[in-house]
Design an enzyme around this catalytic site. Structure first.
Site, mmCIF file in Angstrom:
data_model
loop_
_atom_site.group_PDB
_atom_site.id
_atom_site.type_symbol
_atom_site.label_atom_id
_atom_site.label_comp_id
_atom_site.label_asym_id
_atom_site.label_seq_id
_atom_site.Cartn_x
_atom_site.Cartn_y
_atom_site.Cartn_z
ATOM 1 N N GLU A 56 -45.585 31.699 58.404
ATOM 2 C CA GLU A 56 -46.639 32.807 57.894
ATOM 3 C C GLU A 56 -46.125 33.867 56.368
ATOM 4 O O GLU A 56 -45.036 33.948 56.649
ATOM 5 C CB GLU A 56 -46.703 34.503 58.239
ATOM 6 N N LYS A 69 -39.048 40.286 56.572
ATOM 7 C CA LYS A 69 -39.772 39.996 55.496
ATOM 8 C C LYS A 69 -40.126 41.971 55.654
ATOM 9 O O LYS A 69 -40.025 41.703 53.801
ATOM 10 C CB LYS A 69 -40.757 39.589 55.781
ATOM 11 N N ARG A 83 -34.678 35.958 69.341
ATOM 12 C CA ARG A 83 -34.503 35.579 67.674
ATOM 13 C C ARG A 83 -32.720 36.144 67.824
ATOM 14 O O ARG A 83 -32.106 36.255 67.423
ATOM 15 C CB ARG A 83 -34.912 36.535 67.127
HETATM 16 P P1 ATP Z 1 -40.589 38.802 60.587
HETATM 17 O O1 ATP Z 1 -40.710 39.801 61.521
HETATM 18 O O2 ATP Z 1 -39.013 38.732 59.442
HETATM 19 O O3 ATP Z 1 -41.373 39.280 58.528
HETATM 20 P P2 ATP Z 1 -41.794 36.649 61.725
HETATM 21 O O4 ATP Z 1 -40.960 36.094 62.893
HETATM 22 O O5 ATP Z 1 -43.179 37.814 61.555
HETATM 23 O O6 ATP Z 1 -40.409 37.732 60.881
HETATM 24 P P3 ATP Z 1 -42.886 34.523 60.864
HETATM 25 O O7 ATP Z 1 -43.598 33.731 59.258
HETATM 26 O O8 ATP Z 1 -44.224 34.851 61.755
HETATM 27 O O9 ATP Z 1 -41.715 35.757 60.792
HETATM 28 O O10 ATP Z 1 -41.973 33.480 61.927
HETATM 29 C C1 ATP Z 1 -41.916 31.760 61.616
HETATM 30 C C2 ATP Z 1 -41.249 31.513 62.709
HETATM 31 O O11 ATP Z 1 -39.889 31.686 62.684
HETATM 32 C C3 ATP Z 1 -41.650 31.780 64.478
HETATM 33 O O12 ATP Z 1 -42.053 31.314 65.300
HETATM 34 C C4 ATP Z 1 -40.683 33.050 64.141
HETATM 35 O O13 ATP Z 1 -40.525 33.180 65.822
HETATM 36 C C5 ATP Z 1 -39.552 32.069 64.255
HETATM 37 N N1 ATP Z 1 -38.908 33.416 63.881
HETATM 38 C C6 ATP Z 1 -38.500 34.887 62.456
HETATM 39 N N2 ATP Z 1 -37.150 34.913 62.824
HETATM 40 C C7 ATP Z 1 -36.388 34.559 62.932
HETATM 41 C C8 ATP Z 1 -35.302 35.034 64.104
HETATM 42 N N3 ATP Z 1 -34.917 36.268 63.383
HETATM 43 N N4 ATP Z 1 -34.707 34.269 64.812
HETATM 44 C C9 ATP Z 1 -35.182 33.188 64.935
HETATM 45 N N5 ATP Z 1 -36.145 32.912 65.222
HETATM 46 C C10 ATP Z 1 -37.138 33.453 63.625
HETATM 47 MG MG MG Z 2 -45.078 36.442 62.542
#
Ligand code: ATP
Ligand code: MG
Length: 562
Positions: free
Chosen positions: A40, A274, A264
């Protein structure tokens, strides 16, 4: 810690469960492998995302498949092009190239058409309740939810209302579109989940065209399906979403992508949300998204991490099915191991103490050829000057040394790396009693090894010739948080209470002259001090270097002493 290293350094790593799934599907005749990385664009990528990138792109590469980059830009309120650009830069820096670049927003027309299909099938309805009322009537895990009074509107009425939502006739929050599934379903996410909500906000790509935006659950699986993703890999917390993911695909009768979940990445002393990282930036608690103390990819880059070291880390971490926390020391181990192979050696003094070698001729300079990297003969050699005045590290001198102190102290000898043995004869102090200069004599026969009478000297210290020295600001980093799990916030506190006040220490040191030509991004090992990377804040009159990592794991030492 050491277990972790051993587990993965030995023979070839066992294949992970995702590789097994893919190998099974290939055996069953489904050889086409298509993955995607779906960020995102609401922040910069962090090391957790890097893990996901390495996994998605890595699997595609390993099995002759393709991996798309898809921006999951369904929430105009939080998203921005700044983030899109940084994400692309970071993915490329990590060494990956996407097969296709997509935006969930490119699918808004298709998603809208599918929503109308579901309305016509009697599988979706417009609800006039507020999101708060909807939340309150969802029930609990043990108590079924309450059906909305608007649940049984006719398809015609729903179509009319949904079109008017799209046309912008209603204000934010006035209506939503919900899937009509089962208000008593044991999985709360299937209790008539919201598909669309009204948001009158300009979108960074579609401008003001849309007044309604799809929810994650009505966008993600459908986008996967449009791109014919075979393996939609996401983190564990999405496993409860999978039945809904499958429900939409089944009801819409579209290409059946499948979702698979892995644990994760969590790291000790590191916060990865984030939202909270944005807070650190906005409140000025760090200098920006690329402050070298941040866990973001751009910060790791600025700090001196190599893409190879980040990929090696992702590989060593492996793919788990259960949540776990990885020792930050493992990431540091990976960069140390990689830089040991590729970083040229240099001498630099961080906390300088002037040494005058009183029996060395004034005005004389000797240039000694020094090997750049003992691990890499191709790295060649450079010349290092020696003269009557040098700087040594303040910590390499003690006026009253303890036993077994092999560095410099009154009347004692030490070897200068690549150069002579010197003996400390006199200490010069200022009016406060602080040592400001040492007067030493050198043994002319001891250059580069040996000595006039065959005696050996145990300690070897680094140094920089004073008249040739290049001044530099050097930034020494420590972990940003003092607490191992900064996300576990105790009552009455916030994560900010766990910030390490000493996470950045700036010193003014001196570099050997070969470092004058370094450009931002260049990485070196400063002998005995660690790995360093020239920072973008450098100016022609002032070099700035970041310490990437120390040579040894200092925290492991402290921990084992406790
Ligand atoms: P945040 O909660 O930090 O905003 P998010 O999961 O909402 O992270 P996205 O931009 O939606 O962030 O994530 C993009 C991809 O990266 C998704 O497929 C997510 O599952 C993966 N991802 C995010 N954080 C992690 C992590 N700590 N370990 C492994 N994969 C991750
Ligand atoms: Mg997300």
């Amino acid at each position: 810690m050491s277990d972790l290293h051993e587990e993965t350094t030995g023979a070839e790593r066992r294949s992970n469960f995702l590789e097994e799934i893919i190998e099974n599907s290939i055996r069953e005749g489904n050889a086409r492998i298509q993955t995607r990385f779906p960020p995102e664009p609401n922040g910069y990528l962090h090391i957790g995302h890097a893990k996901s990138i390495c996994l998605n792109f890595g699997l595609a590469k390993k099995y002759g498949g393709r991996c798309n980059l898809r921006f999951d830009d369904t929430n105009p309120v939080k998203e921005d092009v700044e983030y899109v650009d940084s994400i692309k830069e970071d993915v490329r820096w990590l060494g990956f190239d996407w097969a296709e670049e997509h935006y969930a927003s490119d699918y808004f027309d298709q998603l809208y058409a599918w929503a109308e299909d579901l309305i016509r099938k009697g599988k979706a309805y417009v609800d006039d309740q507020t999101q708060e009322e909807i939340r309150l009537t969802r029930g609990t895990v043990t108590v079924p939810g309450k059906e909305s009074p608007w649940r049984n509107r006719s398809a015609e009425e729903n179509l009319d209302l949904f079109r008017r939502m799209k046309a912008g006739e209603f204000a934010d929050g006035e209506k939503v579109l919900r899937a009509k599934i089962d208000m008593g379903h044991p999985n709360m996410l299937l209790r008539d989940p919201i598909m669309y909500r009204i948001i009158h906000t300009e979108h960074h790509r579609t401008g003001n065209k849309w007044k309604i935006y799809p929810m994650y659950d009505f966008a993600h699986g459908q986008s996967d399906s449009i791109e014919r993703i075979t393996h939609s890999i996401c983190t564990l917390e999405f496993d409860v979403h999978r039945p809904l993911y499958d429900w939409f695909i089944r009801e819409l009768e579209i290409y059946p992508s499948h979702q698979y979940e892995f644990a994760r990445l969590n790291l000790t002393y590191t916060m990865m949300s984030k939202r909270k990282l944005l807070q650190l930036v906005q409140e000025g608690l760090v200098s920006g998204w690329d402050d070298p103390r941040m866990p973001t990819v751009c910060a790791l880059r600025r700090r001196g991490y190599t893409p190879e070291s980040v990929r090696a880390f992702a590989e060593r971490v492996g793919v788990a099915k259960r949540d776990n926390v990885i020792d930050l020391g493992l990431l540091e181990f990976c960069v140390r191991e990689d830089l040991n192979k590729r970083a040229e050696r240099r001498m630099a003094v961080l906390k300088p103490l002037k040494v005058v070698i009183t029996n060395y001729p004034e005005g004389k300079t000797e240039w000694t050829e020094c090997v750049n990297n003992p691990e890499d003969p191709a790295a060649g050699a450079r010349k290092v000057p020696f003269s009557r005045e040098i700087y040594i590290e303040r910590d390499d001198f003690m006026e009253e040394p303890p036993k077994k102190y092999y560095r410099l102290s009154p009347g004692k000898e030490v070897r200068l790396r690549y150069s002579y043995i010197i003996r400390c004869d006199n200490i010069i102090k200022d009016t406060n009693g602080e040592v400001i200069e040492l007067h030493c004599t050198y043994d002319e026969a001891s250059k580069g090894g040996g000595s006039s009478d065959g005696r050996k000297v145990k300690g070897i210290i680094h140094w920089v010739s004073a008249p040739h020295a290049v001044p530099a600001e050097i930034r020494l980093f420590d972990r940003l948080f003092l607490k191992e799990s900064p996300d576990d916030v105790e009552e009455g506190k916030t994560f900010k209470d766990y910030l390490n006040p000493d996470s950045l220490v700036t010193v003014n040191g001196y570099l050997e002259p070969a470092l004058a030509d370094a450009v931002p991004g260049d990485r070196f090992q400063f002998e005995r001090l660690g790995y360093f990377c020239k920072d973008k804040d450098s100016a022609p009159e002032k070099a700035v270097f970041n310490r990437t990592v120390t040579l040894k794991d200092t925290w492991a030492k402290i921990a084992s002493k406790e």
